[in-house]
Design a protein around this motif. Structure first.
Motif, PDB file in Angstrom:
ATOM      1  N   ALA A  92      -3.036   4.749   1.856  1.00  0.00           N
ATOM      2  CA  ALA A  92      -2.860   4.162   0.525  1.00  0.00           C
ATOM      3  C   ALA A  92      -1.630   3.261   0.489  1.00  0.00           C
ATOM      4  O   ALA A  92      -1.657   2.183  -0.121  1.00  0.00           O
ATOM      5  N   THR A  93      -0.563   3.669   1.160  1.00  0.00           N
ATOM      6  CA  THR A  93       0.644   2.851   1.224  1.00  0.00           C
ATOM      7  C   THR A  93       0.371   1.548   1.975  1.00  0.00           C
ATOM      8  O   THR A  93       0.812   0.467   1.547  1.00  0.00           O
ATOM      9  N   CYS A  94      -0.366   1.635   3.060  1.00  0.00           N
ATOM     10  CA  CYS A  94      -0.735   0.420   3.799  1.00  0.00           C
ATOM     11  C   CYS A  94      -1.610  -0.485   2.934  1.00  0.00           C
ATOM     12  O   CYS A  94      -1.486  -1.713   2.976  1.00  0.00           O
ATOM     13  N   TRP A  95      -2.482   0.117   2.135  1.00  0.00           N
ATOM     14  CA  TRP A  95      -3.339  -0.663   1.242  1.00  0.00           C
ATOM     15  C   TRP A  95      -2.487  -1.395   0.204  1.00  0.00           C
ATOM     16  O   TRP A  95      -2.777  -2.543  -0.147  1.00  0.00           O
ATOM     17  N   ILE A  96      -1.419  -0.753  -0.274  1.00  0.00           N
ATOM     18  CA  ILE A  96      -0.506  -1.408  -1.214  1.00  0.00           C
ATOM     19  C   ILE A  96       0.050  -2.684  -0.585  1.00  0.00           C
ATOM     20  O   ILE A  96       0.048  -3.753  -1.215  1.00  0.00           O
ATOM     21  N   LEU A  97       0.506  -2.571   0.641  1.00  0.00           N
ATOM     22  CA  LEU A  97       1.052  -3.745   1.337  1.00  0.00           C
ATOM     23  C   LEU A  97      -0.012  -4.827   1.513  1.00  0.00           C
ATOM     24  O   LEU A  97       0.265  -6.021   1.340  1.00  0.00           O
ATOM     25  N   LEU A  98      -1.221  -4.420   1.849  1.00  0.00           N
ATOM     26  CA  LEU A  98      -2.318  -5.374   2.014  1.00  0.00           C
ATOM     27  C   LEU A  98      -2.619  -6.095   0.703  1.00  0.00           C
ATOM     28  O   LEU A  98      -2.833  -7.307   0.685  1.00  0.00           O
ATOM     29  N   MET A  99      -2.587  -5.370  -0.404  1.00  0.00           N
ATOM     30  CA  MET A  99      -2.877  -5.982  -1.699  1.00  0.00           C
ATOM     31  C   MET A  99      -1.756  -6.905  -2.164  1.00  0.00           C
ATOM     32  O   MET A  99      -2.016  -7.895  -2.853  1.00  0.00           O
TER      33      MET A  99
END
Length: 125
Positions: free
Chosen positions: A79-86
């Motif tokens: 989820a944290t990696c997804w935050i960075l991706l977004m």
């Protein structure tokens, strides 16, 4: 709250799966012609495919570690990696003057923040 976090993770995983499949398997030219896909016109094919694979992995990482009880800490990390991706996606859409898609990125980002907060914090596995 646990059920809510599972639902949010499922929704985000579904969005990630859809985005990953499209970026991985749809030709770049067709993506560039689609709404919100204008950024792909200036991106390389390997870059677009790599993002697609990352999104497919994110879909798996949001669900499977907890469902299989194998390294469930990977859920909030994903989820944290997804935050960075977004954040990167929102910046990209901003550069291409696509405000509607920035809003979508921010919604996905908010869902990922909820998952990361809940699974790193009070509702960890």
């Amino acid at each position: 709250m646990n059920v809510t976090l599972w639902i949010v993770a499922g929704v985000l995983a579904a969005a990630s799966l859809f985005g990953g499949i499209s970026k991985t398997f749809i030709p770049k030219e067709k993506l560039a012609a689609a709404p919100g896909g204008g950024w792909t016109a200036t991106a390389t094919v390997p870059f677009v495919k790599s993002l697609g694979i990352l999104e497919l992995l994110a879909a798996l990482g949001l669900i499977l570690p907890a469902a299989l009880d194998i390294a469930p800490i990977m859920v909030p990390i994903t989820a944290t990696c997804w935050i960075l991706l977004m954040v990167g996606a929102a910046i990209t859409h901003l550069r291409h003057n696509e405000p509607k898609f920035i809003a979508v990125n921010l919604v996905y980002l908010a869902l990922a923040v909820v998952i990361a907060w809940g699974r790193f914090g009070p509702y960890a596995f």
